[in-house]
Design a protein around this motif. Structure first.
Motif, PDB file in Angstrom:
ATOM      1  N   ILE A 317       0.824  -1.203   0.000  1.00 37.03           N
ATOM      2  CA  ILE A 317       0.000   0.000   0.000  1.00 37.03           C
ATOM      3  C   ILE A 317       0.865   1.263   0.000  1.00 37.03           C
ATOM      4  N   GLY A 318       0.408   2.250  -0.684  1.00 36.89           N
ATOM      5  CA  GLY A 318       1.109   3.529  -0.709  1.00 36.89           C
ATOM      6  C   GLY A 318       2.339   3.524  -1.587  1.00 36.89           C
ATOM      7  N   ILE A 319       2.557   2.421  -2.307  1.00 36.55           N
ATOM      8  CA  ILE A 319       3.728   2.333  -3.178  1.00 36.55           C
ATOM      9  C   ILE A 319       3.252   2.347  -4.630  1.00 36.55           C
ATOM     10  N   ASP A 320       3.969   3.026  -5.474  1.00 39.23           N
ATOM     11  CA  ASP A 320       3.600   3.077  -6.884  1.00 39.23           C
ATOM     12  C   ASP A 320       3.754   1.683  -7.481  1.00 39.23           C
ATOM     13  N   TYR A 321       2.629   1.093  -7.838  1.00 42.48           N
ATOM     14  CA  TYR A 321       2.629  -0.283  -8.340  1.00 42.48           C
ATOM     15  C   TYR A 321       3.509  -0.424  -9.573  1.00 42.48           C
ATOM     16  N   ASN A 322       3.467   0.580 -10.447  1.00 42.05           N
ATOM     17  CA  ASN A 322       4.191   0.479 -11.714  1.00 42.05           C
ATOM     18  C   ASN A 322       5.696   0.689 -11.554  1.00 42.05           C
ATOM     19  N   ARG A 323       6.114   1.328 -10.456  1.00 43.73           N
ATOM     20  CA  ARG A 323       7.536   1.626 -10.299  1.00 43.73           C
ATOM     21  C   ARG A 323       8.228   0.739  -9.266  1.00 43.73           C
ATOM     22  N   GLU A 324       7.488   0.278  -8.300  1.00 48.65           N
ATOM     23  CA  GLU A 324       8.093  -0.487  -7.212  1.00 48.65           C
ATOM     24  C   GLU A 324       7.965  -1.987  -7.480  1.00 48.65           C
ATOM     25  N   PRO A 325       9.052  -2.668  -7.835  1.00 49.26           N
ATOM     26  CA  PRO A 325       8.977  -4.097  -8.172  1.00 49.26           C
ATOM     27  C   PRO A 325       8.528  -4.958  -7.002  1.00 49.26           C
ATOM     28  N   LYS A 326       8.858  -4.552  -5.768  1.00 47.73           N
ATOM     29  CA  LYS A 326       8.483  -5.356  -4.605  1.00 47.73           C
ATOM     30  C   LYS A 326       6.964  -5.431  -4.474  1.00 47.73           C
ATOM     31  N   ALA A 327       6.306  -4.278  -4.585  1.00 53.45           N
ATOM     32  CA  ALA A 327       4.847  -4.248  -4.475  1.00 53.45           C
ATOM     33  C   ALA A 327       4.208  -5.014  -5.622  1.00 53.45           C
ATOM     34  N   ARG A 328       4.705  -4.793  -6.820  1.00 59.72           N
ATOM     35  CA  ARG A 328       4.141  -5.461  -7.995  1.00 59.72           C
ATOM     36  C   ARG A 328       4.315  -6.977  -7.892  1.00 59.72           C
ATOM     37  N   LYS A 329       5.476  -7.388  -7.408  1.00 62.12           N
ATOM     38  CA  LYS A 329       5.738  -8.821  -7.312  1.00 62.12           C
ATOM     39  C   LYS A 329       4.827  -9.480  -6.288  1.00 62.12           C
ATOM     40  N   LEU A 330       4.615  -8.822  -5.148  1.00 71.36           N
ATOM     41  CA  LEU A 330       3.759  -9.392  -4.116  1.00 71.36           C
ATOM     42  C   LEU A 330       2.327  -9.551  -4.624  1.00 71.36           C
ATOM     43  N   VAL A 331       1.805  -8.499  -5.249  1.00 69.17           N
ATOM     44  CA  VAL A 331       0.434  -8.563  -5.775  1.00 69.17           C
ATOM     45  C   VAL A 331       0.320  -9.649  -6.835  1.00 69.17           C
ATOM     46  N   ASP A 332       1.299  -9.707  -7.730  1.00 67.56           N
ATOM     47  CA  ASP A 332       1.270 -10.727  -8.781  1.00 67.56           C
ATOM     48  C   ASP A 332       1.331 -12.137  -8.190  1.00 67.56           C
ATOM     49  N   GLU A 333       2.137 -12.298  -7.133  1.00 67.94           N
ATOM     50  CA  GLU A 333       2.232 -13.608  -6.478  1.00 67.94           C
ATOM     51  C   GLU A 333       0.882 -14.009  -5.882  1.00 67.94           C
ATOM     52  N   LEU A 334       0.250 -13.072  -5.171  1.00 70.37           N
ATOM     53  CA  LEU A 334      -1.034 -13.373  -4.535  1.00 70.37           C
ATOM     54  C   LEU A 334      -2.102 -13.686  -5.577  1.00 70.37           C
ATOM     55  N   LEU A 335      -2.108 -12.929  -6.667  1.00 72.57           N
ATOM     56  CA  LEU A 335      -3.078 -13.190  -7.735  1.00 72.57           C
ATOM     57  C   LEU A 335      -2.834 -14.550  -8.382  1.00 72.57           C
ATOM     58  N   SER A 336      -1.567 -14.927  -8.485  1.00 65.19           N
ATOM     59  CA  SER A 336      -1.264 -16.235  -9.082  1.00 65.19           C
ATOM     60  C   SER A 336      -1.742 -17.370  -8.182  1.00 65.19           C
ATOM     61  N   TYR A 337      -1.676 -17.164  -6.850  1.00 64.35           N
ATOM     62  CA  TYR A 337      -2.174 -18.187  -5.929  1.00 64.35           C
ATOM     63  C   TYR A 337      -3.690 -18.342  -6.071  1.00 64.35           C
ATOM     64  N   ILE A 338      -4.380 -17.213  -6.196  1.00 62.56           N
ATOM     65  CA  ILE A 338      -5.834 -17.269  -6.381  1.00 62.56           C
ATOM     66  C   ILE A 338      -6.160 -17.903  -7.723  1.00 62.56           C
ATOM     67  N   ASN A 339      -5.369 -17.574  -8.727  1.00 61.01           N
ATOM     68  CA  ASN A 339      -5.575 -18.165 -10.051  1.00 61.01           C
ATOM     69  C   ASN A 339      -5.384 -19.677 -10.001  1.00 61.01           C
ATOM     70  N   GLU A 340      -4.459 -20.125  -9.151  1.00 61.89           N
ATOM     71  CA  GLU A 340      -4.210 -21.565  -8.996  1.00 61.89           C
ATOM     72  C   GLU A 340      -5.434 -22.275  -8.425  1.00 61.89           C
ATOM     73  N   ILE A 341      -6.139 -21.600  -7.500  1.00 61.30           N
ATOM     74  CA  ILE A 341      -7.339 -22.188  -6.911  1.00 61.30           C
ATOM     75  C   ILE A 341      -8.395 -22.441  -7.980  1.00 61.30           C
ATOM     76  N   GLY A 342      -8.514 -21.498  -8.927  1.00 60.02           N
ATOM     77  CA  GLY A 342      -9.528 -21.627  -9.975  1.00 60.02           C
ATOM     78  C   GLY A 342      -8.988 -22.145 -11.282  1.00 60.02           C
ATOM     79  N   MET A 343      -7.811 -22.773 -11.239  1.00 52.69           N
ATOM     80  CA  MET A 343      -7.191 -23.277 -12.459  1.00 52.69           C
ATOM     81  C   MET A 343      -8.131 -24.222 -13.199  1.00 52.69           C
ATOM     82  N   SER A 344      -8.134 -24.143 -14.499  1.00 60.90           N
ATOM     83  CA  SER A 344      -8.948 -24.959 -15.416  1.00 60.90           C
ATOM     84  C   SER A 344     -10.352 -24.405 -15.591  1.00 60.90           C
TER      85      SER A 344
END
Length: 703
Positions: A317-344
């Motif tokens: 939170i409070g970090i520029d998503y497009n510029r801060e790789p740490k924030a972007r990576k965390l969000v992408d990781e969490l979304l990938s976990y949710i995507n795994e739940i609904g895989m197929s």
């Protein structure tokens, strides 16, 4: 006396008797074969003994067989041989389909019964063994009297512990002081207040031995509940960009700062507790972990969950998503976990691909971070093939008439141009006459042959292997896999995915196995029938035996009693998944088979609660809108459902996300409005939209 000596003491103790009796049927096959021949030769009584209702039809049988074997309709030498061939065919069919009834006339039946634990004498009930006192039942099976009763007493921390001085069944020479000094080790295998019967005590003892030897796949349901979630947290703790925030040392320090009772506890011990809960490949027991810190289980779970969520939010939170790789990576990781739940789930992947675009970001960070909460629930997965008994007996999937006619059509198409039309017609006529021969014997089902039985058995063996693999891939623990049925424990987060996979892969024509690492495709018998599934979400503190029974009851009493209507005279029975929740009491039924695509989209919609794309208040909003309108026309309910759906989708700046998601689900909405279910004959119908609203309410508690 030690527990080992107590179990081995040569007395008539009930442990030597299994808790349930078994039935043994012995059949004289030679007598049955002779009876079949006698029946075919005109002995009506033998036909009746075999369960063949052929009175006044044996003449018809002989006539039809004569036409089939002897072209001139006069007895030929092949006629008697043909009778023997039919007798051999009928032998396996009758043995396989009527074994229990046949044992009464052509064999014997034995039903050993478990011995009583008490006898009635002199007006009172007297125990058969000195180990049994009173009427306290075993808390595990409820079928045996308890031989060990572990009393409990409260602690200053508001928990309970053992009260050995009030317990019953403990060896008299047991050193209670020494036992009290090793409570933590004892609490690993026994619980205060437990009363165990001899058979369950034996199984618990076996469990201790196997655990000591490292032969157990899992120790407790805590392992199952945390299996998937611990792999998620551990991957964050191992990531170079995120490991500082999610390191176990950092999480432990935050836990100490948040919980006053831990201020004076050794930091290394707290870190070991955190690792024990969150690291994969660890024996997990949340209750014992909390006791070792002298705090309640709820306090530990809530505090650790809050720390994980806050760490997640503060990292992004409070970090520029497009510029801060740490924030972007965390969000992408969490979304990938949710995507795994609904895989197929195709529509789910489409929606996830849309909402995770950097310019859209159709998720809510607080909801997204909740995926890191420490789970206290798991799922019991129970499935059973529909009509599999009828398949074994030749009653499904087709009658003999349907099978022969299909075979004729296939042969005509395959042999066209290869044989003269007259020859094809002769072959078709021969096959048609087979129907008349078996019809004269009152056999309209598919004759069960050794080849068919072997093919079906191979199919179920291969299916059992496939099912075991599916459970393992979804971080679950397999209890039983028999080809037609499955019993497993799986993390709550992967339960829906595992269930859909179990149904999707059931009865496939081909299966790939590996021989010396080389893939080999095996063609197996096709089973074009359904498979009903029960998912029971349970809490770690729920009684396992009760929840297992509930999962089975809902499977048999609801899923297998479901009658689905898809509009335009399109319907199906059974082939249903029921999802129930132990704490809320809610339950959901969804169609498989013909309605599989509808269920996939319904689950995809419910899973949108996980990233916060769909509000968790969707269910209450829909219920309030349709209150008193349950019998409204289906097109009206569709409009209400779509309206509620759109206003519960999170708002974003770039696009109208609610319209986009509604458009992606348009095909589903159109078909769902014609889908309804009736549980049992004459019961009130429920529409699919109502079931989906209930599904969202269950999913938001467990995903």
């Amino acid at each position: 006396m030690s527990l080992k000596k107590k179990l081995k003491k040569p007395q008539p103790i009930p442990i030597e008797v299994p808790p349930q009796g078994i039935r043994v049927y012995v059949i004289n096959i030679k007598q049955i074969y002779k009876a079949i021949l006698d029946c075919l030769n005109g002995d009506f009584n033998k036909c009746s003994d075999l369960g063949l209702q052929v009175k006044d039809r044996l003449n018809e049988f002989e006539k039809r067989l004569l036409e089939f074997v002897c072209e001139l309709n006069e007895r030929c030498r092949e006629f008697e041989e043909a009778k023997k061939d039919i007798a051999i065919t009928l032998l396996w069919h009758i043995l396989y389909t009527k074994a229990i009834e046949l044992a009464k006339r052509f064999g014997t039946t034995k039903v050993p019964s478990p011995r009583s634990f008490w006898i009635y004498s002199d007006g009172t009930l007297k125990s058969l063994t000195s180990y049994v006192g009173g009427w306290t039942p075993c808390v595990i099976c409820g079928a045996e009297p308890a031989v060990i009763k572990l009393a409990k007493k409260p602690t200053t921390a508001g928990e309970v512990t053992f009260d050995f001085r009030q317990s019953e069944g403990l060896p008299k020479d047991l050193n209670l002081e020494q036992l009290e000094e090793n409570l933590s080790a004892l609490e690993n295998v026994f619980k205060p207040g437990e009363s165990l019967g001899p058979y369950c005590l034996f199984k618990r003892t076996l469990y201790i031995v196997k655990r000591y030897r490292g032969e157990l796949d899992f120790v407790s349901t805590d392992d199952v509940a945390l299996n998937w979630k611990s792999s998620v947290v551990d991957s964050l703790a191992s990531d170079p960009d995120l490991q500082i925030a999610f390191s176990y040392a950092n999480l432990s320090s935050k836990l100490i700062s948040k919980v006053d009772e831990l201020r004076n506890v050794d930091k290394m011990h707290v870190e070991q507790v955190v690792k024990g809960i969150l690291m994969p490949i660890q024996e997990k027991d949340i209750e014992l972990s909390a006791k070792s810190l002298n705090i309640s289980t709820e306090h530990l779970v809530n505090a650790l969950s809050r720390i994980l969520i806050e760490t997640c939010i503060n990292t992004s939170i409070g970090i520029d998503y497009n510029r801060e790789p740490k924030a972007r990576k965390l969000v992408d990781e969490l979304l990938s976990y949710i995507n795994e739940i609904g895989m197929s789930l195709k529509v789910f992947e489409e929606i996830m691909n849309l909402i995770k675009k950097p310019e859209i970001r159709g998720y809510r960070l607080p909801e997204l971070c909740k995926i890191l909460e420490v789970p206290v629930t798991f799922a019991i997965l129970r499935s059973d093939a529909d009509y599999i008994g009828a398949v074994h007996k030749g009653l499904k999937p087709k009658t003999l008439n349907e099978y022969i006619n299909n075979l004729i059509a296939i042969l005509k198409n395959a042999l066209q141009g290869m044989l003269p039309s007259t020859k094809i017609a002769e072959l078709s006529d021969k096959l048609s006459k087979l129907i008349n021969i078996f019809d004269a014997l009152s056999i309209n089902e598919m004759p069960v042959t050794p080849a068919r039985t072997a093919a079906l058995s191979l199919t179920l063996v291969l299916q059992a292997i496939t099912d075991a693999k599916i459970v393992k891939e979804n971080h679950g623990i397999l209890i039983y896999s028999g080809g037609d049925d499955v019993l497993a424990l799986v993390p709550a987060q992967t339960a829906l995915k595992a269930a859909l996979k179990l149904r999707r892969d059931y009865g496939e024509d081909g299966v790939k196995v590996f021989v010396n690492t080389n893939p080999v495709e095996i063609l197996r018998m096709h089973i074009p029938l359904g498979r009903s599934i029960s998912i029971r979400f349970a809490n770690l503190k729920d009684l396992m035996n009760v929840e297992l029974v509930k999962a089975f009851e809902f499977l048999e009493g609801v899923a297998k009693e479901a009658r689905w209507s898809f509009g335009f005279d399109d319907a199906q029975e059974k082939d249903t998944i029921i999802i129930s929740d132990s704490r809320s009491g809610m339950r959901v039924v969804l169609p498989l088979g013909k309605g599989f695509a509808l269920t996939e989209a319904a689950i995809a919609l419910a899973l949108l609660v996980a990233p916060g794309t769909l509000s968790s208040g969707f269910s209450e909003d829909y219920w309030s809108m349709v209150s008193g309108m349950e019998q409204a026309p289906s097109n009206a309910l569709r409009k209400i459902f779509e309206f509620v759906l759109k206003r519960n989708v999170t708002r974003v700046e770039k696009i109208k996300l609610d319209d986009e998601i509604a458009n992606m689900l348009k095909n589903w909405l159109d078909k769902a409005q014609n889908c309804s279910v009736e549980i049992g004959k004459g019961k009130e119908r429920s529409n699919l939209f109502e079931q989906v609203a209930n599904l969202v309410a269950i999913v938001r508690r467990h995903i």
